[in-house]
Write a protein that holds these residues in place. Structure first.
Motif, short mmCIF file in Angstrom:
data_model
loop_
_atom_site.label_atom_id
_atom_site.label_comp_id
_atom_site.label_asym_id
_atom_site.label_seq_id
_atom_site.Cartn_x
_atom_site.Cartn_y
_atom_site.Cartn_z
N LEU A 114 0.84 -1.20 0.00
CA LEU A 114 0.00 0.00 0.00
C LEU A 114 0.87 1.25 0.00
O LEU A 114 0.60 2.22 -0.72
N ALA A 115 1.93 1.23 0.80
CA ALA A 115 2.86 2.37 0.80
C ALA A 115 3.47 2.56 -0.58
O ALA A 115 3.65 3.70 -1.04
N ALA A 116 3.78 1.46 -1.27
CA ALA A 116 4.37 1.55 -2.61
C ALA A 116 3.40 2.21 -3.59
O ALA A 116 3.83 2.93 -4.50
N LEU A 117 2.09 1.98 -3.42
CA LEU A 117 1.11 2.65 -4.28
C LEU A 117 1.26 4.16 -4.22
O LEU A 117 1.18 4.85 -5.24
N PHE A 118 1.45 4.67 -3.00
CA PHE A 118 1.56 6.11 -2.84
C PHE A 118 2.91 6.62 -3.33
O PHE A 118 3.01 7.72 -3.88
N LEU A 119 3.96 5.83 -3.14
CA LEU A 119 5.28 6.25 -3.60
C LEU A 119 5.34 6.35 -5.12
O LEU A 119 5.81 7.34 -5.68
N VAL A 120 4.86 5.31 -5.80
CA VAL A 120 4.95 5.30 -7.26
C VAL A 120 4.00 6.30 -7.90
O VAL A 120 4.15 6.63 -9.08
N SER A 121 2.99 6.78 -7.13
CA SER A 121 2.11 7.81 -7.69
C SER A 121 2.88 9.09 -7.99
O SER A 121 2.42 9.93 -8.76
N ARG A 122 4.03 9.22 -7.33
CA ARG A 122 4.89 10.40 -7.56
C ARG A 122 5.89 10.18 -8.68
O ARG A 122 6.67 11.07 -9.00
N SER A 123 5.91 8.99 -9.25
CA SER A 123 6.83 8.69 -10.34
C SER A 123 6.40 9.42 -11.61
O SER A 123 5.21 9.59 -11.87
N PRO A 124 7.37 9.84 -12.42
CA PRO A 124 7.01 10.47 -13.71
C PRO A 124 6.25 9.51 -14.62
O PRO A 124 5.49 9.94 -15.48
#
Length: 361
Positions: A114-124
């Motif tokens: 779930l944390a990874a979902l939020f992190l990768v949302s910031r990926s270009p």
């Protein structure tokens, strides 16, 4: 897993439990640190302090994993030391002990996905990480299934209020909140997650994680009804053998002899039961019946109160009168339960007189 045969004092248990509580949050710190490292390596967020603050927003998610860490860890302590404090069957204690590392890993990976979902949302290019959107629901389903199985198979036999329709309602509520939330979270268009949105999602996950765990409240030993007047359903059973220390102390035995000799009480059995005030833990001791058959006296000890405490229970129609020197003066119970707290060390005659004075003619 072979229990440690050495006797353990109440202070040792308290220390072990406190250390477990502190250690359960190591995964929270590890998750935050991992999030900060990922952001620093990828550069998805600019600025050192911005990266740290964004990583700290993951704390509620990993605190949900910490709840699971504490519950599994406390059950594991019972299995390791031969204790018998947590309200769980012996089979469940052994099964969760054997699979402890696997279930802990599953719980942490669920929070991490779930944390990874939020992190990768910031990926270009967040579409490159579509696998994460599938991984979180799959892991959450497995984790939830394990938790419900634990409650059904290992907790409900000891605390009946956790089984039957109560378990169905728990499942329905978790599914009613969790399924729409997960669908909305994973099926929507990918967009950078706002800080306030991350906090809200983290709180939702934290609450769901707590709901999945067998964490009894002070009312969980009761079966409430519309009138709130039904009596508690407790699992009171004979002591099991093989405990690492004497289950019933000499202090309890001597107190029982006083009540038998001075007040005519008759010995019924050595018993174990949930603490009324804190039913995650149990008390062990002996049960006696009054000469007139109107009252049951429980002389008990527990991890929470190492000293013996007395509890007198009388039933009047559909109500119960409980008089005790356990020491929980702020305990509150549903209607139909009258709970009277008496001073510690009060003479048995005065204790009995106070109870009888509260019983209607």
């Amino acid at each position: 897993m072979t229990p440690d045969p050495r006797p353990v004092s109440g202070a040792d248990k308290l220390k072990a439990t406190l250390m477990l509580g502190i250690g359960s949050n190591f995964s929270t710190m590890a998750g935050i640190l991992a999030g900060w490292v990922i952001l620093g390596r990828t550069g998805w967020i600019d600025g050192f302090w911005s990266q740290i603050l964004f990583a700290l927003l993951l704390a509620p998610i990993f605190m949900g994993d910490a709840i699971n860490a504490y519950v599994l860890g406390r059950i594991r302590l019972d299995a390791l030391h031969g204790w018998d404090d947590v309200q769980i069957t012996d089979e469940g204690r052994r099964a969760l002990g054997r699979m402890h590392f696997f279930w802990r890993t599953l719980s942490f990976l669920t929070a991490a996905s779930l944390a990874a979902l939020f992190l990768v949302s910031r990926s270009p290019e967040p579409v490159r990480f579509e696998t994460v959107r599938v991984l979180f629901p799959a892991l959450l389903f497995l984790h939830a299934a394990r938790c419900f199985h634990t409650v059904h198979a290992y907790i409900a036999p000891r605390i009946p209020a956790f089984g039957g329709m109560a378990l169905v309602k728990r499942f329905a509520l978790a599914g009613g909140i969790g399924i729409p939330w997960v669908c909305w979270l994973t099926l929507r268009d990918v967009a950078p997650e706002a800080w306030w949105s991350m906090i809200l999602h983290g709180i939702v996950y934290f609450l769901i994680s707590g709901w999945l765990q067998p964490l009894p409240s002070k009312f969980s030993v009761f079966q409430p009804s519309g009138s709130g007047r039904r009596l508690p359903r407790l699992v009171v059973e004979p002591l099991r053998g093989g405990l690492a220390e004497p289950a019933v102390s000499g202090d309890v035995r001597r107190e029982a002899e006083r009540w038998q000799a001075d007040h005519g009480f008759a010995l019924l059995s050595d018993v174990r039961m949930p603490l009324l005030e804190m039913p995650l833990f149990e008390a062990t001791g002996t049960a006696l019946a009054s000469a007139d058959g109107r009252s049951v006296l429980l002389l008990l000890q527990s991890e929470v109160r190492p000293r013996p405490h007395r509890t007198l229970v009388s039933w009047i129609e559909s109500k119960a009168l409980v008089t005790t020197d356990f020491g929980a003066t702020t305990a509150r119970f549903p209607g139909g339960i009258t709970y009277v707290s008496r001073p510690t060390g009060e003479a048995p005659a005065a204790f009995l007189a106070a109870h009888e004075a509260a019983v209607p003619a």
